[in-house]
Design a protein around this motif. Structure first.
Motif, PDB file in Angstrom:
ATOM      1  N   LYS A 174      -7.466   9.207 -15.320  1.00 40.36           N
ATOM      2  CA  LYS A 174      -8.616  10.011 -14.907  1.00 40.36           C
ATOM      3  C   LYS A 174      -9.881   9.174 -15.016  1.00 40.36           C
ATOM      4  O   LYS A 174     -10.060   8.436 -15.978  1.00 40.36           O
ATOM      5  N   LYS A 175     -10.733   9.310 -14.012  1.00 41.91           N
ATOM      6  CA  LYS A 175     -12.012   8.594 -14.003  1.00 41.91           C
ATOM      7  C   LYS A 175     -13.069   9.479 -14.664  1.00 41.91           C
ATOM      8  O   LYS A 175     -13.264  10.624 -14.256  1.00 41.91           O
ATOM      9  N   TYR A 176     -13.667   8.958 -15.725  1.00 44.63           N
ATOM     10  CA  TYR A 176     -14.761   9.666 -16.390  1.00 44.63           C
ATOM     11  C   TYR A 176     -16.065   8.953 -16.048  1.00 44.63           C
ATOM     12  O   TYR A 176     -16.072   7.752 -15.767  1.00 44.63           O
ATOM     13  N   PRO A 177     -17.191   9.689 -16.086  1.00 44.42           N
ATOM     14  CA  PRO A 177     -18.471   9.056 -15.730  1.00 44.42           C
ATOM     15  C   PRO A 177     -18.731   7.764 -16.505  1.00 44.42           C
ATOM     16  O   PRO A 177     -19.231   6.789 -15.950  1.00 44.42           O
ATOM     17  N   ASP A 178     -18.376   7.749 -17.806  1.00 45.74           N
ATOM     18  CA  ASP A 178     -18.618   6.542 -18.600  1.00 45.74           C
ATOM     19  C   ASP A 178     -17.309   5.830 -18.937  1.00 45.74           C
ATOM     20  O   ASP A 178     -17.244   5.046 -19.872  1.00 45.74           O
ATOM     21  N   GLY A 179     -16.265   6.115 -18.161  1.00 43.97           N
ATOM     22  CA  GLY A 179     -14.970   5.472 -18.403  1.00 43.97           C
ATOM     23  C   GLY A 179     -14.952   4.067 -17.842  1.00 43.97           C
ATOM     24  O   GLY A 179     -14.956   3.867 -16.631  1.00 43.97           O
ATOM     25  N   LYS A 180     -14.955   3.083 -18.737  1.00 45.81           N
ATOM     26  CA  LYS A 180     -15.103   1.699 -18.287  1.00 45.81           C
ATOM     27  C   LYS A 180     -13.938   1.234 -17.423  1.00 45.81           C
ATOM     28  O   LYS A 180     -14.131   0.607 -16.382  1.00 45.81           O
ATOM     29  N   PHE A 181     -12.713   1.544 -17.849  1.00 46.85           N
ATOM     30  CA  PHE A 181     -11.544   1.031 -17.133  1.00 46.85           C
ATOM     31  C   PHE A 181     -11.536   1.544 -15.691  1.00 46.85           C
ATOM     32  O   PHE A 181     -11.453   0.774 -14.738  1.00 46.85           O
ATOM     33  N   SER A 182     -11.662   2.872 -15.525  1.00 49.51           N
ATOM     34  CA  SER A 182     -11.581   3.449 -14.183  1.00 49.51           C
ATOM     35  C   SER A 182     -12.784   3.054 -13.328  1.00 49.51           C
ATOM     36  O   SER A 182     -12.653   2.808 -12.121  1.00 49.51           O
ATOM     37  N   ASN A 183     -13.966   2.966 -13.945  1.00 46.70           N
ATOM     38  CA  ASN A 183     -15.151   2.570 -13.175  1.00 46.70           C
ATOM     39  C   ASN A 183     -15.071   1.118 -12.734  1.00 46.70           C
ATOM     40  O   ASN A 183     -15.498   0.769 -11.627  1.00 46.70           O
ATOM     41  N   GLU A 184     -14.510   0.264 -13.592  1.00 46.33           N
ATOM     42  CA  GLU A 184     -14.337  -1.143 -13.201  1.00 46.33           C
ATOM     43  C   GLU A 184     -13.316  -1.264 -12.066  1.00 46.33           C
ATOM     44  O   GLU A 184     -13.438  -2.108 -11.196  1.00 46.33           O
ATOM     45  N   LEU A 185     -12.294  -0.415 -12.087  1.00 39.25           N
ATOM     46  CA  LEU A 185     -11.329  -0.401 -10.978  1.00 39.25           C
ATOM     47  C   LEU A 185     -12.038  -0.062  -9.679  1.00 39.25           C
ATOM     48  O   LEU A 185     -11.855  -0.719  -8.652  1.00 39.25           O
ATOM     49  N   ASP A 186     -12.855   1.005  -9.716  1.00 37.37           N
ATOM     50  CA  ASP A 186     -13.530   1.470  -8.504  1.00 37.37           C
ATOM     51  C   ASP A 186     -14.545   0.455  -7.995  1.00 37.37           C
ATOM     52  O   ASP A 186     -14.733   0.307  -6.788  1.00 37.37           O
ATOM     53  N   SER A 187     -15.208  -0.226  -8.914  1.00 37.38           N
ATOM     54  CA  SER A 187     -16.286  -1.140  -8.504  1.00 37.38           C
ATOM     55  C   SER A 187     -15.780  -2.540  -8.170  1.00 37.38           C
ATOM     56  O   SER A 187     -16.530  -3.373  -7.695  1.00 37.38           O
ATOM     57  N   GLY A 188     -14.504  -2.803  -8.458  1.00 38.30           N
ATOM     58  CA  GLY A 188     -13.966  -4.136  -8.188  1.00 38.30           C
ATOM     59  C   GLY A 188     -14.048  -5.063  -9.380  1.00 38.30           C
ATOM     60  O   GLY A 188     -13.677  -6.230  -9.288  1.00 38.30           O
ATOM     61  N   GLY A 189     -14.529  -4.556 -10.521  1.00 37.50           N
ATOM     62  CA  GLY A 189     -14.566  -5.380 -11.734  1.00 37.50           C
ATOM     63  C   GLY A 189     -13.176  -5.678 -12.268  1.00 37.50           C
ATOM     64  O   GLY A 189     -12.953  -6.668 -12.954  1.00 37.50           O
ATOM     65  N   ILE A 190     -12.236  -4.767 -11.968  1.00 33.56           N
ATOM     66  CA  ILE A 190     -10.820  -5.003 -12.253  1.00 33.56           C
ATOM     67  C   ILE A 190     -10.108  -4.957 -10.913  1.00 33.56           C
ATOM     68  O   ILE A 190     -10.163  -3.948 -10.220  1.00 33.56           O
ATOM     69  N   ARG A 191      -9.486  -6.042 -10.531  1.00 37.78           N
ATOM     70  CA  ARG A 191      -8.890  -6.122  -9.198  1.00 37.78           C
ATOM     71  C   ARG A 191      -7.379  -6.220  -9.253  1.00 37.78           C
ATOM     72  O   ARG A 191      -6.807  -6.579 -10.274  1.00 37.78           O
ATOM     73  N   ALA A 192      -6.751  -5.916  -8.117  1.00 36.49           N
ATOM     74  CA  ALA A 192      -5.317  -6.172  -7.990  1.00 36.49           C
ATOM     75  C   ALA A 192      -5.100  -7.655  -8.235  1.00 36.49           C
ATOM     76  O   ALA A 192      -5.847  -8.499  -7.738  1.00 36.49           O
ATOM     77  N   GLY A 193      -4.105  -7.984  -9.025  1.00 36.81           N
ATOM     78  CA  GLY A 193      -3.864  -9.372  -9.405  1.00 36.81           C
ATOM     79  C   GLY A 193      -4.406  -9.704 -10.783  1.00 36.81           C
ATOM     80  O   GLY A 193      -4.057 -10.736 -11.359  1.00 36.81           O
TER      81      GLY A 193
END
Length: 352
Positions: A174-193
């Protein structure tokens, strides 16, 4: 290396070793002894026990988990206890089946292979490991990833895939407003690979085998992840039991995996999916259950005349779990047949 101490668990008579700078719980995990646990961070009271003999130092913990009178009475939290000598511990709550099915906790290397936007605030994430991970349906792992900016984030996520899939893991988060993991996924801070470290398995809310009565699954939000794993594992087991699968959401747009669930319920008429919407507009045409998921559980089980029968697996945010517990008590469920996974959003490793 430091000192090595012996820990004896009563009343089960299990013994294991713990290093002087290692918590009792971590030592047990390392050696494949699954003790009662929840947050692993001193915030819940799942691993509370009585220290009968020996001395420990307690790392920082919440007094909600262990109050002063508990501590004065010799109680400790195994996730916070560092040994000073050999220990004898009296377990307050334990499960013979859990102890017999323990899997040693290990660290795995892996990489994120893909992720999907399942709803506006639910994400699917796939991770491939370098080696197979053995786990029970409903368990979780701690995932550590480094963002593009070099920040290290560790979060706990439950596997959504069944245990038959040991190297290609999938997660529903689940993406929370201050959820770092999910927000980084959405913003590209965590990428496939992206490389990840995966530590586990953990968790007590896993599918129990060879039981009688119906299986009652209750999920909300990313609680779908372990419940989906349990459902797939149940189907694969061939056990013939009625299954009631409740899922709480706000509106129809918050429902997902509908095609996959329909494929299972079409092939297995003994499995019933019951989505429950708390905020569906009156004129939306929604004909299913309305209100909160615990209310629907109560209504449906009473109507079917199966209150108090079978096993309950409930996974989701604390308000759902807190509302469900008294509901199940009123329905005469045996506490030993209720399995909870409470998904907190704290910064620590319990934020599924």
């Amino acid at each position: 290396m430091g000192e090595v101490y012996n820990v004896r668990l009563e009343p089960v008579g299990v013994e294991f070793e713990v290093n002087e700078n290692e918590t009792v719980l971590d030592a047990a995990f390392r050696q494949g002894i699954s003790l009662p646990h929840g947050c692993k961070e001193g915030q819940c009271s799942a691993c509370k026990c009585v220290l009968i003999d020996g001395e420990v130092e307690m790392l920082k913990y919440s007094t909600f988990a262990l109050n002063e009178s508990d501590r004065d009475g010799g109680q400790i939290l195994m996730c916070r206890a560092l040994p000073y000598d050999n220990l004898t511990i009296d377990l307050l709550n334990y499960d013979e089946e859990v102890l017999s099915k323990s899997i040693p906790v290990k660290e795995f290397a892996g990489r994120i292979t893909d992720f999907q936007k399942l709803t506006h605030d639910i994400r699917g994430v796939q991770i491939e490991l370098d080696a197979p991970l053995k786990f029970w349906a409903g368990q979780y792992v701690d995932i550590t990833v480094t963002t593009e900016e070099g920040e290290t984030i560790t979060r706990s996520f439950s596997m959504a895939n069944p245990p038959s899939e040991t190297q290609k893991l999938s997660f529903i988060i689940k993406k929370y407003p201050d959820g770092k993991f999910s927000n980084e996924l959405d913003s590209g801070g965590i990428r496939a690979g992206a490389s990840v470290r995966v530590n586990g398995p953990f968790g007590m809310c896993f599918r129990r085998e060879d039981r009688q009565g119906p299986v009652i699954l209750v999920g909300a939000g990313s609680g779908m992840s372990p419940v989906w794993s349990i459902l797939q594992d149940h189907v694969a087991s061939g056990e013939q039991r009625d299954v009631l699968f409740f899922y709480g959401a706000r509106s129809e747009s918050d429902l997902f995996l509908l095609d996959e669930i329909a494929a299972i319920t079409d092939a297995h008429p003994e499995i019933t999916f019951i989505p429950v919407l708390s905020h569906a507009p009156e004129d939306s045409g929604w004909t299913g259950e309305r209100g909160f998921v615990h209310e629907a559980v109560s209504r449906r089980l009473k109507a079917l005349g199966i209150a108090g029968q079978g096993d309950v697996y409930a996974c989701g945010p604390p308000p759902m779990i807190d509302a469900l517990q008294p509901t199940l008590f009123m329905l005469d469920f045996d506490s030993e047949r209720i399995f909870f996974d409470r998904f907190t959003t704290t910064s620590g490793s319990s934020g599924h």
